[in-house]
Design a protein around this motif. Structure first.
Motif, PDB file in Angstrom:
ATOM      1  N   ILE A   8       5.932  68.214  50.302  1.00 46.92           N
ATOM      2  CA  ILE A   8       4.601  68.732  49.989  1.00 46.92           C
ATOM      3  C   ILE A   8       3.583  67.685  50.384  1.00 46.92           C
ATOM      4  O   ILE A   8       3.695  66.518  50.007  1.00 46.92           O
ATOM      5  N   MET A   9       2.617  68.121  51.156  1.00 47.08           N
ATOM      6  CA  MET A   9       1.496  67.249  51.490  1.00 47.08           C
ATOM      7  C   MET A   9       0.251  67.940  50.974  1.00 47.08           C
ATOM      8  O   MET A   9       0.277  69.106  50.608  1.00 47.08           O
ATOM      9  N   GLY A  10      -0.843  67.219  50.941  1.00 47.22           N
ATOM     10  CA  GLY A  10      -2.074  67.860  50.489  1.00 47.22           C
ATOM     11  C   GLY A  10      -3.086  66.836  50.062  1.00 47.22           C
ATOM     12  O   GLY A  10      -2.728  65.705  49.716  1.00 47.22           O
ATOM     13  N   PRO A  11      -4.354  67.218  50.096  1.00 52.29           N
ATOM     14  CA  PRO A  11      -5.422  66.269  49.772  1.00 52.29           C
ATOM     15  C   PRO A  11      -5.284  65.689  48.365  1.00 52.29           C
ATOM     16  O   PRO A  11      -4.642  66.313  47.504  1.00 52.29           O
ATOM     17  N   ASN A  12      -5.901  64.574  48.126  1.00 48.59           N
ATOM     18  CA  ASN A  12      -5.930  63.960  46.793  1.00 48.59           C
ATOM     19  C   ASN A  12      -6.483  64.965  45.790  1.00 48.59           C
ATOM     20  O   ASN A  12      -7.443  65.667  46.070  1.00 48.59           O
ATOM     21  N   ILE A  50      13.237  60.560  56.068  1.00 46.18           N
ATOM     22  CA  ILE A  50      13.840  61.647  55.294  1.00 46.18           C
ATOM     23  C   ILE A  50      13.372  62.952  55.941  1.00 46.18           C
ATOM     24  O   ILE A  50      12.255  63.408  55.713  1.00 46.18           O
ATOM     25  N   LYS A  51      14.218  63.502  56.741  1.00 49.60           N
ATOM     26  CA  LYS A  51      13.775  64.648  57.550  1.00 49.60           C
ATOM     27  C   LYS A  51      13.732  65.933  56.717  1.00 49.60           C
ATOM     28  O   LYS A  51      14.755  66.366  56.187  1.00 49.60           O
ATOM     29  N   PRO A  52      12.556  66.515  56.597  1.00 52.20           N
ATOM     30  CA  PRO A  52      12.444  67.726  55.774  1.00 52.20           C
ATOM     31  C   PRO A  52      12.860  68.980  56.545  1.00 52.20           C
ATOM     32  O   PRO A  52      12.736  69.037  57.764  1.00 52.20           O
ATOM     33  N   ASP A  53      13.342  69.965  55.804  1.00 51.19           N
ATOM     34  CA  ASP A  53      13.610  71.271  56.414  1.00 51.19           C
ATOM     35  C   ASP A  53      12.336  72.095  56.428  1.00 51.19           C
ATOM     36  O   ASP A  53      12.088  72.868  57.343  1.00 51.19           O
ATOM     37  N   VAL A  54      11.552  71.934  55.351  1.00 53.37           N
ATOM     38  CA  VAL A  54      10.354  72.747  55.188  1.00 53.37           C
ATOM     39  C   VAL A  54       9.201  71.843  54.744  1.00 53.37           C
ATOM     40  O   VAL A  54       9.412  70.920  53.960  1.00 53.37           O
ATOM     41  N   VAL A  55       8.017  72.105  55.250  1.00 49.11           N
ATOM     42  CA  VAL A  55       6.827  71.353  54.819  1.00 49.11           C
ATOM     43  C   VAL A  55       5.796  72.324  54.259  1.00 49.11           C
ATOM     44  O   VAL A  55       5.533  73.378  54.848  1.00 49.11           O
ATOM     45  N   HIS A  56       5.262  71.968  53.070  1.00 46.71           N
ATOM     46  CA  HIS A  56       4.227  72.794  52.450  1.00 46.71           C
ATOM     47  C   HIS A  56       2.936  72.010  52.382  1.00 46.71           C
ATOM     48  O   HIS A  56       2.952  70.794  52.187  1.00 46.71           O
ATOM     49  N   ILE A  57       1.856  72.711  52.472  1.00 44.26           N
ATOM     50  CA  ILE A  57       0.554  72.078  52.272  1.00 44.26           C
ATOM     51  C   ILE A  57      -0.039  72.645  50.988  1.00 44.26           C
ATOM     52  O   ILE A  57      -0.115  73.873  50.815  1.00 44.26           O
TER      53      ILE A  57
END
Ligand code: ATP
Ligand code: MG
Lengths: 427, 251
Positions: free
Chosen positions: B34-38, B213-220
């Motif tokens: 999971i990525m995303g702004p502060n 750490i290679k992800p399978d799925v990335v979420h924002i």
């Protein structure tokens, strides 16, 4: 100045049934103590040193009966190799005790040694107590010196190979015991003194300790477990050059406990540490009153007192460091902290510093706080159940006080005792 | 493994809504990032999953292998196999790191009806895991996280994870504060735990960690919602372009 009539009457009622044995060096010491007591009167609620603790139960003519908790939990120090000396309802119990033979240590019963005309204890019995009456009167200690039913006179000339362990038992539910011990550590001597056991429904105790030059005294005691018990204890110690005095007290339960500790550092480079860990529930009232006088150079004193309180329990700390003129390079440290497990409990602290030398380092701090919720969550998020996580944090809080015990086996024993107590209260 | 449906969370004491309908499904053995702004709610999501006080779930559910997590106490969630490596690991003065690790492990084993580990076996286990994470004996002796550097705290989190062997690992910005070598060390530690069954949710701001750490799925995540889901490329896109385009897309 004569005491007010009401005070005279109260004192007369309190000592009416008590025995004042005459004769010998001890008879004289007792008479002098009685004179001190008569001049002071009993402590009252309005006295400066009893502002946070009501002395009524201690000054009442009779001890109220106490129901003792005879849980099957093994007594503390059972696993320690020691010379065990037992007092039952305030009287030395030879049948229940070990043979008091220990190289470098002479042990006598107060009740027997008092009849002689001269004795080494003459210079100490009631003497250190009398010194400790200034600047603050401690009438219960003078009462003790006058009316002590028994006690031990211990003279240490070498390094004791094992601890002397005083175990206090009771048979009667309304026993009112008054014990007075005197310990003299000669130059270079070393002794560890252990004390534990419920003693009596009401227990007055005085321990006078002379720590001569380069001698080392370690004192570890466990009070309590019986919730009804009342106790007022005093330690008066005088320290010589390069000597060491270390005292740690664990108190768990008891309705009213007042522990006075009066230390006088009279030789240069001496060290005095006094510490306490108390855990109280419900109508528990626990008072540590400490007075450390620095009267020599480069001495170190530490006071570390921690109390865990819940369900309305009350903790008191009155601690003073007095640095006399000329006591340069004094290093004085004092910390008193409480962990309040609920909003009903309270902690009253009066830390004091009085300094008459210019080159000293003294610090004191007192805090009261709740359990750290973030730490609790962190522990739980790792799988530690709530009650166990709380116990861990309580032990962590008490750790600084327990760290004052030098002997690891004894420290572990105390820790185990605490864990057991916490475990039983984990509900 | 982990299934989050329509999760709405507000602060308990304030009318502040933080999560506004999070949906997330992580299968066994998968690694999601999971990525995303502060301030978008990433840490809040991890706290709510692990059972921290102060948040109120107003709607939705979160299950771990079919079991509702939100009804469990934090310690039950841990025993069920959930682990959160904290963004800000907590210092516990007076509690030794070893005691902490051992109490945690044995509590979980006990809760699962397994036998507690003996002192000797435990010591062996810790030594072995600590060695691979380059955690020295001194750090094990000291009180939990007290006086640890930022990077040491993060490594200590991974040590706990390696010892507790959870089924579902959430890593909240484990890479922040790590130097390049430590990042490699920690990533290796995480990868060593990848066994095809254990799942990971990796919260991070940087593509760098995802190289290891290679992800399978990335979420924002933005403003309390997952606004976009994609493959590993999505992380590269964020790294290169920031969040502006993605945020504009959903508006
Ligand atoms: N206990 C709290 N009290 C007040 N505000 C809170 C609390 N917990 C979270 N918030 C707020 O909720 C929002 C989400 O915070 P959160 O820590 O989940 O963000 P984040 O996505 O992890 O951010 P970052 O990338 O900076 O770590 C923020 O605006 C934060 O200030
Ligand atoms: Mg965060």
């Amino acid at each position: 100045m004569a005491l007010p009539q009401a005070k005279q009457d109260a004192l007369a009622a309190r000592i009416a049934g008590l025995d004042l044995p005459k004769g010998g060096w001890l008879g004289e010491a007792r008479a002098e103590a009685l004179a001190r007591l008569t001049a002071m009167g009993l402590p009252g609620k309005r006295d400066e040193y009893w502002r946070y603790t009501d002395p009524t139960a201690l000054t009442a003519p009779q001890a109220s009966a106490a129901v003792f908790d005879d849980s099957d939990e093994p007594p503390v120090f059972d696993a320690i190799d020691r010379v065990k000396l037992v007092f039952t309802d305030g009287i030395f119990d030879a049948a229940a005790s070990d043979d008091p033979a220990l190289a470098g240590v002479e042990i006598e019963r107060l009740a027997l040694a008092g009849a002689a005309n001269i004795h080494w204890a003459q210079g100490l019995y009631g003497v250190l107590e009398a010194r400790g009456q200034n600047p603050v009167p401690r009438p219960l200690a003078a009462l003790n010196s006058a009316f002590a039913t028994d006690g031990l006179l211990i003279r240490v000339t070498g390094r004791a190979a094992k601890p002397v362990s005083l175990v206090y038992q009771h048979k009667s539910e309304s026993s009112d015991a008054i014990l007075h011990h005197v310990i003299k550590l000669e130059v270079d001597a070393e002794l560890t003194l252990l004390e534990n056991g419920p003693a009596a429904a009401r227990f007055l105790k005085v321990l006078e300790v002379e720590v001569s030059d380069r001698a080392r005294f370690h004192h570890i005691r466990a009070q309590g477990r019986d919730h009804e018990r009342l106790a007022a204890t005093h330690i008066f110690a005088r320290l010589g050059t390069e000597s060491l005095f270390k005292s740690f007290t664990l108190t768990a339960n008891g309705r009213l406990t007042r522990n006075d500790c009066v230390l006088e550092l009279t030789g240069d480079d001496a060290k005095a540490h006094v510490a306490g860990a108390a855990m109280g529930d419900r109508d528990f009232h626990h008072d540590d009153t400490v007075f450390v006088t620095h009267a020599a150079e480069r001495c170190e004193s530490r006071q570390v007192f921690k109390k865990v309180l819940k369900n309305g329990a009350v903790g008191v700390f009155q601690g003073k460091i007095l640095v006399k003129p000329g006591a340069q390079k004094t290093d004085g440290y004092q910390i008193s902290q409480s962990l309040l497990l609920d909003d009903d409990s309270q902690f009253l602290a009066k830390p004091e510093l009085e300094i008459y030398a210019d080159d000293v380092k003294c610090s004191h701090g007192s805090t009261s706080g709740a359990i750290d919720e973030t730490a609790l969550y962190y522990l739980r998020s790792r799988g530690v159940p709530l009650k166990q996580a709380q116990s861990l944090l309580v032990l962590a809080f008490l750790a600084e006080a327990i760290a004052e015990i030098e002997d690891e086996a004894i420290a572990d024993d105390i820790r185990g005792r605490l864990e057991g107590w916490l475990h039983r209260h984990e509900s | 493994m982990l299934e989050i449906n329509n999760l709405h969370v507000k602060l308990e004491d304030e009318d502040k809504v933080i999560l506004r309908g999070v949906d997330l499904k992580i299968g066994p053995g998968e690694v999601h990032a999971i990525m995303g702004p502060n301030g978008s709610g990433k840490s809040t999501l991890s706290y709510v999953l692990s059972g921290r006080d102060g948040y109120e779930v107003t709607d939705g559910s979160a299950t771990l292998e079919g079991e509702e997590l939100l009804d469990m106490e934090p310690e039950e969630r841990a025993a069920a196999g959930l682990f959160l490596a904290f963004q800000y690991p907590v210092e516990i003065p007076g509690v030794g790191n070893m005691t902490f690790l051992r109490t945690a492990l044995n509590s979980q084993r006990k809760a699962r009806g397994e036998e507690e580990l003996s002192a000797g076996d435990f010591l062996k286990l810790v030594r072995e895991k600590a060695k691979t994470l380059k955690i020295d004996a001194d750090m094990l002796k000291r009180p939990v996280n007290v006086g640890f550097s930022g990077g040491e705290k993060k490594r200590n989190e991974i040590l706990q994870m390696a010892i507790l062997e959870p089924r579902m690992c959430i890593l909240d910005e484990t890479d922040s504060g790590l130097d390049v070598d430590a990042m490699k060390l920690v990533s290796d530690g995480v990868n060593a735990l990848r066994d095809g069954k254990r799942s990971f949710l990796v919260i991070t701001h940087y593509q760098r960690l995802l190289d290891h750490i290679k992800p399978d799925v990335v979420h924002i995540m933005a403003a309390g919602r997952i606004i976009k889901t994609g493959g590993p490329d999505l992380a590269l896109e964020v790294e290169n372009n920031g969040y502006a385009d993605l945020l504009a897309e959903v508006q």
